[in-house]
Scaffold this active site. Structure first.
Site, PDB file in Angstrom:
ATOM      1  N   CYS A 195       0.867  -1.176   0.050  1.00 36.39           N
ATOM      2  CA  CYS A 195       0.139   0.102  -0.002  1.00 36.39           C
ATOM      3  C   CYS A 195       0.846   1.216   0.037  1.00 36.39           C
ATOM      4  CB  CYS A 195      -0.925  -0.075   1.350  1.00 36.39           C
ATOM      5  SG  CYS A 195      -1.766   1.345   1.256  1.00 36.39           S
TER       6      CYS A 195
ATOM      7  N   CYS B 220      -0.718   4.241   2.250  1.00 37.37           N
ATOM      8  CA  CYS B 220      -0.706   4.212   3.637  1.00 37.37           C
ATOM      9  C   CYS B 220      -0.198   2.820   4.229  1.00 37.37           C
ATOM     10  CB  CYS B 220      -1.963   4.704   4.228  1.00 37.37           C
ATOM     11  SG  CYS B 220      -3.423   3.954   3.600  1.00 37.37           S
ATOM     12  N   SER B 221      -1.244   2.040   4.621  1.00 34.25           N
ATOM     13  CA  SER B 221      -0.750   0.922   5.009  1.00 34.25           C
ATOM     14  C   SER B 221      -1.659  -0.487   4.967  1.00 34.25           C
ATOM     15  CB  SER B 221       0.059   0.679   6.274  1.00 34.25           C
ATOM     16  OG  SER B 221       0.983   1.796   6.645  1.00 34.25           O
ATOM     17  N   CYS B 222      -2.801  -0.288   3.869  1.00 31.65           N
ATOM     18  CA  CYS B 222      -3.771  -1.163   3.835  1.00 31.65           C
ATOM     19  C   CYS B 222      -3.562  -2.478   4.010  1.00 31.65           C
ATOM     20  CB  CYS B 222      -4.746  -0.831   2.731  1.00 31.65           C
ATOM     21  SG  CYS B 222      -5.289   1.040   2.684  1.00 31.65           S
TER      22      CYS B 222
END
Lengths: 101, 204, 96
Positions: free
Chosen positions: B106, B109-111
């Site tokens: 991702c 962000c950090s999905c």
């Protein structure tokens, strides 16, 4: 010039650090607060991301993952009138005093 | 929680940590949140581990019908195994084959599919991984110890929106006759992100 | 919205627009051409929900496949066959 969070393909020095840190209590609290605030429909994940992306670029880059969440939660709660900066300042100062004791 | 962690040194608590603890205290005082709810989320977050994703993968290796359903309607398929996804994200499963290898990142962000894998490792959230995985996936894979065979295409998945991606790794050779639990043991977190293959039987 | 009605197999170009509001289109695909691989369905618009809106109208979310070489040119280190999948909302896509 992409926004600070839009990082795909930016030059990166060196290897990926694969060490994992032990979550600290406040990180669990941050994660759980987002969970409850989402359930209550007080904030949503898009707002949370927008709050993170609104951080000053140098602050975004020097903050840890949950520090960024923490900053965004504060931005959103103040913006929505649920808390004020002054209230948070006061309690934070008290916590710091207790901490130093 | 404090009984499970050593107390932090003063210098380690950042300004942001203090402020979130202040926010927590204020929200509890104002009855916006309750400590029970917060604790409940903390407990449940800790209970989620990659073992859940591993069971899904092992079932897909054993049950062709389930595998097909997993690839076309992942929410329903994992629901059959008792896994409830969060209401506001979808799940998609991408399958590694002899010809194509998937790697999930991702960049914004950090999905991450936390419902099946638990919280992401720190490296998944790092700038280095977010920056490099899309432009030099083969170098990243090499760093994780995975050298792909010639002719294997790399398909990087940037999970930018409401869909969380899980990689269905290839079933290791020589695992005929193994049951679901034994197969699940071979399925690592990293293999479901795509930075590794499932473990071979002799390396468990 | 949804009038464009993209379907699997359709070639698309990602809008090259710079916007100040929250959005989920990474910089490196803006202006690039790819192909719709599948349509995930309709989701609330993050661009609305991030700024206090109700997220309506819902937007179709398309999984778009790009050739890595088309994105990064000679900077891409890998095979010419390597690809990149990015989930993009339909209002960021145009017919080339």
């Amino acid at each position: 010039m992409p926004a600070v969070h839009d990082r795909g393909g930016l030059p990166a020095d060196g290897p990926i650090d694969r060490s994992d840190h032990q979550w600290e209590d406040w990180e669990h609290v941050t994660n759980a607060l987002v969970g409850v605030l989402r359930r209550r429909d007080l904030i949503n994940v898009d707002e949370l991301r927008r709050g993170i992306e609104a951080m000053a670029p140098e602050e975004y880059e020097s903050s840890s993952y949950y520090e960024r969440w923490s900053a965004s939660i504060e931005t959103l709660l103040v913006e929505k009138g649920i808390l004020t900066e002054a209230e948070i300042d006061a309690v934070a100062a008290k916590l710091d005093t207790e901490w130093e004791r | 929680m404090s009984d499970e962690h050593p107390p932090l040194l003063h210098a380690e608590r950042s300004r942001r940590a203090t402020r979130i603890l202040a926010i927590r205290q204020l929200l509890v005082e104002k009855d916006v949140v309750t400590t029970d709810e917060l604790d409940d989320i903390i407990v449940r977050a800790r209970a989620r581990t990659p073992a859940d994703g591993a069971k899904v993968v092992a079932r897909a290796w054993l049950d062709e019908e389930f595998r097909e359903r997993l690839l076309t309607d992942a929410r329903a398929a994992v629901g059959d195994l008792g896994y409830q996804l969060s209401h506001d994200t979808e799940l998609a499963v991408v399958e590694n084959t002899a010809d194509v290898h998937h790697l999930v990142v991702c960049t914004l962000c950090s999905c991450y599919p936390t419902s099946l894998l638990g919280p992401p490792p720190d490296w998944y959230k790092s700038f280095a991984y977010r920056q490099r995985a899309v432009i030099e996936p083969r170098a990243v894979l090499r760093e994780f110890g995975l050298e792909l065979a010639d002719g294997v295409r790399v398909r990087v998945v940037d999970s930018t929106a409401d869909v969380r991606y899980l990689v269905l790794p290839r079933r290791p050779a020589g695992t005929q006759g193994l049951g679901e639990d034994a197969l699940a043991e071979l399925v690592t977190r990293d293999s479901m992100i795509g930075v590794a293959e499932a473990r071979s039987r002799d390396r468990v | 919205m949804g009038t464009l009605g993209f379907r699997a197999g359709d070639p698309v170009t990602v809008r090259a627009t710079e916007v100040d509001h929250h959005h989920r289109t990474p910089w490196f695909v803006k202006g690039k051409q790819g192909k719709v691989r599948l349509v995930h369905g309709e989701f609330f618009s993050p661009e609305s929900r991030a700024h206090g809106g109700d997220g309506l109208p819902k937007r179709r979310l398309c999984q778009v496949e790009f050739q890595q070489r088309d994105i990064w040119g000679v900077r891409y280190r890998g095979s010419d066959d390597d690809v990149l999948l990015v989930d993009l909302f339909e209002h960021w896509l145009e017919r080339p």
